[in-house]
Scaffold this motif. Structure first.
Motif, PDB file in Angstrom:
ATOM      1  N   ASN A 186     -24.493  84.964-109.511  1.00 23.28           N
ATOM      2  CA  ASN A 186     -25.343  84.997-110.708  1.00 23.28           C
ATOM      3  C   ASN A 186     -26.232  83.767-110.857  1.00 23.28           C
ATOM      4  OD1 ASN A 186     -23.402  83.109-111.274  1.00 23.28           O
ATOM      5  ND2 ASN A 186     -22.347  84.371-112.820  1.00 23.28           N
ATOM      6  N   LEU A 187     -26.226  82.847-109.867  1.00 22.79           N
ATOM      7  CA  LEU A 187     -27.070  81.641-109.867  1.00 22.79           C
ATOM      8  C   LEU A 187     -26.763  80.710-111.025  1.00 22.79           C
ATOM      9  CD1 LEU A 187     -30.585  82.998-108.784  1.00 22.79           C
ATOM     10  CD2 LEU A 187     -28.717  82.133-107.369  1.00 22.79           C
ATOM     11  N   ASP A 188     -25.540  80.714-111.519  1.00 22.52           N
ATOM     12  CA  ASP A 188     -25.142  79.747-112.545  1.00 22.52           C
ATOM     13  C   ASP A 188     -24.855  78.407-111.886  1.00 22.52           C
ATOM     14  OD1 ASP A 188     -25.388  81.663-114.457  1.00 22.52           O
ATOM     15  OD2 ASP A 188     -23.246  82.179-114.480  1.00 22.52           O
ATOM     16  N   THR A 189     -25.211  77.331-112.573  1.00 25.65           N
ATOM     17  CA  THR A 189     -24.966  75.995-112.047  1.00 25.65           C
ATOM     18  C   THR A 189     -23.479  75.694-112.117  1.00 25.65           C
ATOM     19  OG1 THR A 189     -27.145  75.264-112.800  1.00 25.65           O
ATOM     20  CG2 THR A 189     -25.534  73.559-112.274  1.00 25.65           C
ATOM     21  N   MET A 190     -22.863  75.460-110.962  1.00 21.37           N
ATOM     22  CA  MET A 190     -21.430  75.212-110.878  1.00 21.37           C
ATOM     23  C   MET A 190     -21.096  73.754-110.622  1.00 21.37           C
ATOM     24  SD  MET A 190     -20.495  78.287-111.351  1.00 21.37           S
ATOM     25  CE  MET A 190     -18.755  78.133-111.082  1.00 21.37           C
ATOM     26  N   HIS A 191     -22.039  73.002-110.036  1.00 17.99           N
ATOM     27  CA  HIS A 191     -21.678  71.665-109.591  1.00 17.99           C
ATOM     28  C   HIS A 191     -22.923  70.795-109.518  1.00 17.99           C
ATOM     29  CE1 HIS A 191     -19.265  68.739-107.353  1.00 17.99           C
ATOM     30  NE2 HIS A 191     -18.220  69.474-107.685  1.00 17.99           N
ATOM     31  N   LYS A 192     -22.769  69.498-109.794  1.00 21.63           N
ATOM     32  CA  LYS A 192     -23.835  68.510-109.668  1.00 21.63           C
ATOM     33  C   LYS A 192     -23.314  67.330-108.864  1.00 21.63           C
ATOM     34  CE  LYS A 192     -26.385  69.279-113.994  1.00 21.63           C
ATOM     35  NZ  LYS A 192     -26.826  68.618-115.239  1.00 21.63           N
ATOM     36  N   ILE A 193     -24.132  66.856-107.924  1.00 23.73           N
ATOM     37  CA  ILE A 193     -23.766  65.699-107.115  1.00 23.73           C
ATOM     38  C   ILE A 193     -24.955  64.748-107.100  1.00 23.73           C
ATOM     39  CG2 ILE A 193     -23.009  64.865-104.861  1.00 23.73           C
ATOM     40  CD1 ILE A 193     -21.864  67.591-104.304  1.00 23.73           C
ATOM     41  N   GLY A 194     -24.773  63.565-107.606  1.00 27.55           N
ATOM     42  CA  GLY A 194     -25.819  62.554-107.547  1.00 27.55           C
ATOM     43  C   GLY A 194     -25.860  61.918-106.173  1.00 27.55           C
ATOM     44  N   VAL A 195     -26.924  62.139-105.439  1.00 21.45           N
ATOM     45  CA  VAL A 195     -27.027  61.674-104.058  1.00 21.45           C
ATOM     46  C   VAL A 195     -27.895  60.429-103.951  1.00 21.45           C
ATOM     47  CG1 VAL A 195     -27.783  62.288-101.726  1.00 21.45           C
ATOM     48  CG2 VAL A 195     -26.649  63.988-103.155  1.00 21.45           C
ATOM     49  N   SER A 196     -29.057  60.446-104.587  1.00 19.20           N
ATOM     50  CA  SER A 196     -30.002  59.344-104.425  1.00 19.20           C
ATOM     51  C   SER A 196     -30.759  59.130-105.724  1.00 19.20           C
ATOM     52  CB  SER A 196     -30.977  59.645-103.275  1.00 19.20           C
ATOM     53  OG  SER A 196     -31.994  58.683-103.211  1.00 19.20           O
ATOM     54  N   ASP A 197     -31.318  57.933-105.840  1.00 19.60           N
ATOM     55  CA  ASP A 197     -32.184  57.641-106.987  1.00 19.60           C
ATOM     56  C   ASP A 197     -33.544  58.296-106.838  1.00 19.60           C
ATOM     57  OD1 ASP A 197     -30.139  56.113-108.001  1.00 19.60           O
ATOM     58  OD2 ASP A 197     -30.894  54.249-107.111  1.00 19.60           O
ATOM     59  N   LYS A 198     -33.906  58.639-105.629  1.00 20.40           N
ATOM     60  CA  LYS A 198     -35.166  59.318-105.372  1.00 20.40           C
ATOM     61  C   LYS A 198     -34.918  60.818-105.234  1.00 20.40           C
ATOM     62  CE  LYS A 198     -37.195  55.322-105.219  1.00 20.40           C
ATOM     63  NZ  LYS A 198     -38.127  54.884-106.280  1.00 20.40           N
ATOM     64  N   GLY A 199     -35.940  61.555-104.802  1.00 22.04           N
ATOM     65  CA  GLY A 199     -35.830  63.001-104.730  1.00 22.04           C
ATOM     66  C   GLY A 199     -35.177  63.480-103.446  1.00 22.04           C
ATOM     67  N   ILE A 200     -34.648  64.707-103.483  1.00 18.12           N
ATOM     68  CA  ILE A 200     -34.047  65.380-102.333  1.00 18.12           C
ATOM     69  C   ILE A 200     -35.007  66.476-101.874  1.00 18.12           C
ATOM     70  CG2 ILE A 200     -32.114  66.777-101.533  1.00 18.12           C
ATOM     71  CD1 ILE A 200     -30.368  65.395-103.559  1.00 18.12           C
ATOM     72  N   ILE A 201     -35.251  66.535-100.559  1.00 22.07           N
ATOM     73  CA  ILE A 201     -36.197  67.515-100.013  1.00 22.07           C
ATOM     74  C   ILE A 201     -35.454  68.607 -99.241  1.00 22.07           C
ATOM     75  CG2 ILE A 201     -38.235  67.841 -98.564  1.00 22.07           C
ATOM     76  CD1 ILE A 201     -38.973  64.938 -99.080  1.00 22.07           C
ATOM     77  N   ARG A 202     -34.832  68.233 -98.135  1.00 23.98           N
ATOM     78  CA  ARG A 202     -34.123  69.204 -97.292  1.00 23.98           C
ATOM     79  C   ARG A 202     -32.624  69.156 -97.580  1.00 23.98           C
ATOM     80  NH1 ARG A 202     -37.481  72.898 -94.443  1.00 23.98           N
ATOM     81  NH2 ARG A 202     -39.388  71.809 -93.879  1.00 23.98           N
ATOM     82  N   VAL A 203     -31.995  70.336 -97.525  1.00 25.66           N
ATOM     83  CA  VAL A 203     -30.562  70.464 -97.763  1.00 25.66           C
ATOM     84  C   VAL A 203     -29.990  71.447 -96.745  1.00 25.66           C
ATOM     85  CG1 VAL A 203     -28.784  71.216 -99.379  1.00 25.66           C
ATOM     86  CG2 VAL A 203     -30.752  69.961-100.220  1.00 25.66           C
TER      87      VAL A 203
END
Length: 641
Positions: A411-428
């Motif tokens: 259902n595309l509900d947000t399940m989890h958040k992970i702070g990776v960097s102070d800048k933006g994330i491009i590729r995952v």
């Protein structure tokens, strides 16, 4: 005949022999083998096991210390409810792990992380200071390739790196061309590189060029009439089942399918299968991303303006199936299928992630999730290995930059958040064999998230290797990785020397068979043109019949310097005076034509009264025929009458 004597039996002596029973203390297990310390030291293995145990213990302490240094300080924020694990489904990530793992540590770790996400530890790989827009791992998880906007491509080998995390090769595919996309082939032996031009390249695992796609004719409006792209190639993808097929998406509003087996002269490729995308007004819609369905029978592309187009893959053409012009309100940055090919996930610059029925796109999205800002055209979205979660990052805005979101795949509900960097994330991407999450950021770093228990190989191999010991070569300024403070010349390590060595080891028959398959070596040379009676006649391919074998020689002969232009005409005529006097062949016949058989006598010293007597009639090459003062007199520059 004498009978044979029977062998004597001495077994009764063994039964009557006294048995020795060693005196074992009460606090010692009687079943354990007891060796006297004096005898063990005499035999030479008194401290053998102790030395091995000490070495293993010391190595374990170093490994634990290195692993503890990579532990994340940021806590994982759980937003949704943990999904219920399937009882009939085994954990896919523990297939390669040993059966003797510590179950207590595993249960404690799973209690801290109910989602099963390998994010307890983190490793950073520094590529450059510019945005890292391309990232991919080979299927085995042994090598990583990264590309940035600084036009450099770097290769990383997890098995060869240590805690310093330095690449083993830095390569620039083309000067001034930004790397936009990198994709490993299904076999892992080739890498597809999309640069900031219209000619994608294919390189091998070591960075050497293998094939290059041709550029199309930019003056032809119909893209299906040319053999390549005419604008920047933004994305590319390999065929899921055929290792020699790949597709590309370009800003010239077309997608093309290429076959590596149909290479032309000089290792170039032509594409005859093309699909065109159009905007609602009929204008061109630049293509930003492309994806193959799992069965390879359908191609989906995302365009500028938010359109999604699907094509059926034919033998010699791409047939348009559906065109959803307003799938998103902004550019589509990424498209990904699930394993069954029923669901399609799209990511857009409007900050939304949408789920579609891959067969019925025109009926609209099944689920929508928003509040994921992004500003890069290469922002990706990925499935987890068990397809329970969808990963995407944010790179727009100060409040949401550098956050990795895990969404429920249903259902595309947000399940989890992970702070990776102070800048933006491009590729995952979440690699299935390593069970590690890799992200690329706008500050030029690769963040590898892993778990010491659930993950295998990959970044764990690098973290457990300390830096090498000091070497005498360090005094000379020579290092083994990365920083070039000195120079070590090893000429026979180059790829060309390796190929020559391989050819020397092959037999003559094998070398001839390999050369016969090479189109460049087995090409028949051009035969010389047959001679012609004419001095110049028509030829072909820049070669002219006659005396000049090539066009350049023909032009050189025609434009050669003619020395008769520097000769005085009067002297040129007078040099035949003596010959004409002895043999009046032409002069007499000319006068006989007019009825005057007598030839007049020529006065060579005759001078006109108007002509000045001091005039020099001899030719002087340094004097120009029209001097400046004479030209002024003739034109009236010296005064009028």
């Amino acid at each position: 005949m004498a009978s044979k004597r029977k062998a004597r039996d001495f077994s009764h002596l063994l039964d009557s022999a006294p048995k020795y029973t060693p005196q074992v203390p009460k606090d010692v297990d009687p079943d354990a083998t007891v060796v006297e310390p004096d005898m063990a030291s005499i035999m030479g293995f008194g401290s053998f096991g102790v030395q091995v145990d000490k070495q293993k213990k010391k190595q374990k302490e170093v490994t634990d210390k290195l692993l503890a240094a990579t532990k994340r300080d940021k806590q994982i924020e759980a937003v949704g409810t943990a999904p219920k694990p399937d009882s009939d489904e085994d954990d896919d990530y523990d297939e390669d792990s040993d059966e003797d793992d510590d179950d207590g540590g595993r249960e404690a770790l799973e209690g801290q992380d109910p989602f099963g996400i390998p994010a307890s530890h983190e490793v950073e790989l520094r590529h450059s200071t510019k945005s890292l827009v391309a990232l991919d791992l080979d299927p085995a998880g042994a090598r990583l390739v990264t590309g940035s906007l600084d036009t450099e491509l770097k290769m990383w080998d997890f098995a060869a790196m240590d805690v310093r995390m330095k690449p083993f090769r830095t390569h620039t595919p083309m000067e001034g061309a930004q790397v936009r996309c990198l994709k490993y082939s299904n076999s892992g032996d080739l890498i597809l590189v999309c640069l900031g031009n219209a000619k994608p390249q294919i390189i091998d695992r070591d960075g050497f060029a293998v094939l290059e796609c041709l550029k199309g004719d930019q003056y032809i409006m119909d893209q299906s009439k040319t053999y390549g792209h005419t604008s920047t190639v933004n994305d590319a993808v390999w065929h899921p089942t055929r290792k020699n097929i790949f597709a590309t998406a370009s800003s010239d509003s077309s997608i093309r399918v290429w076959n590596t087996d149909e290479n032309q002269l000089n290792n170039t490729l032509k594409s005859q299968i093309c699909g065109k995308c159009r905007a609602p007004q009929g204008k061109r819609a630049p293509c930003l991303c492309v994806a193959f369905s799992p069965d390879g029978k359908m191609i989906v592309t995302g365009c500028e303006g938010g359109g999604i187009h699907t094509f059926g893959v034919g033998v010699r053409a791409l047939m348009t199936k559906a065109q959803m012009q307003k799938a998103h309100t902004h550019d589509v940055t990424c498209l990904v299928f699930n394993r069954s090919g029923d669901a399609l996930i799209s990511r857009s610059k409007d900050g939304t992630v949408k789920k579609w029925n891959a067969r019925l796109i025109m009926k609209g999205p099944l689920n929508v999730s928003d509040k994921f800002p992004c500003t890069f055209d290469m922002t990706s979205v990925s499935y987890s290995p068990n397809e329970k979660y969808i990963l995407t990052g944010t790179n727009g805005g100060d409040d949401h930059a550098g956050v990795l979101y895990l969404l429920n795949a249903d259902n595309l509900d947000t399940m989890h958040k992970i702070g990776v960097s102070d800048k933006g994330i491009i590729r995952v991407m979440w690699h299935s064999r390593l069970n590690q999450i890799l992200t690329s950021t706008t500050e030029g770093k690769v963040h590898v998230l892993y778990d010491p228990v659930k993950s295998s190989r990959g970044a764990k191999l690098c973290v457990q290797k300390g830096p090498r010991k000091a070497s005498p070569l360090d005094a000379l300024g020579i290092e083994s990785f990365g920083d070039i403070k000195g120079a070590v010349f090893a000429p026979h390590v180059h790829e060309n020397y390796k190929r020559d060595d391989e050819e020397r080891r092959q037999t003559r028959k094998r070398r001839n068979e390999k050369a016969r398959k090479d189109k460049l070596k087995s090409r028949k040379p051009d035969m010389p043109l047959p001679k012609s009676d004419k001095e110049f006649s028509l030829g072909r391919q820049g070669m002219i019949r006659g005396y000049a074998p090539t066009l350049s020689m023909h032009l050189a002969r025609q434009t050669s310097y003619d020395r008769t232009r520097d000769e005085d005409p009067r002297e040129a005529i007078l040099k035949f005076a003596e010959i004409a006097e002895k043999d009046p062949k032409f002069v007499n016949s000319a006068y006989q034509m007019f009825g005057n058989p007598t030839e007049p006598e020529l006065d060579m010293d005759y001078e006109s009264e108007e002509e000045p007597k001091d005039r020099n009639t001899s030719f002087n090459p340094e004097v120009k025929p029209f001097a400046a003062k004479n030209r002024g007199n003739e034109l009236g520059g010296g005064g009028g009458e």
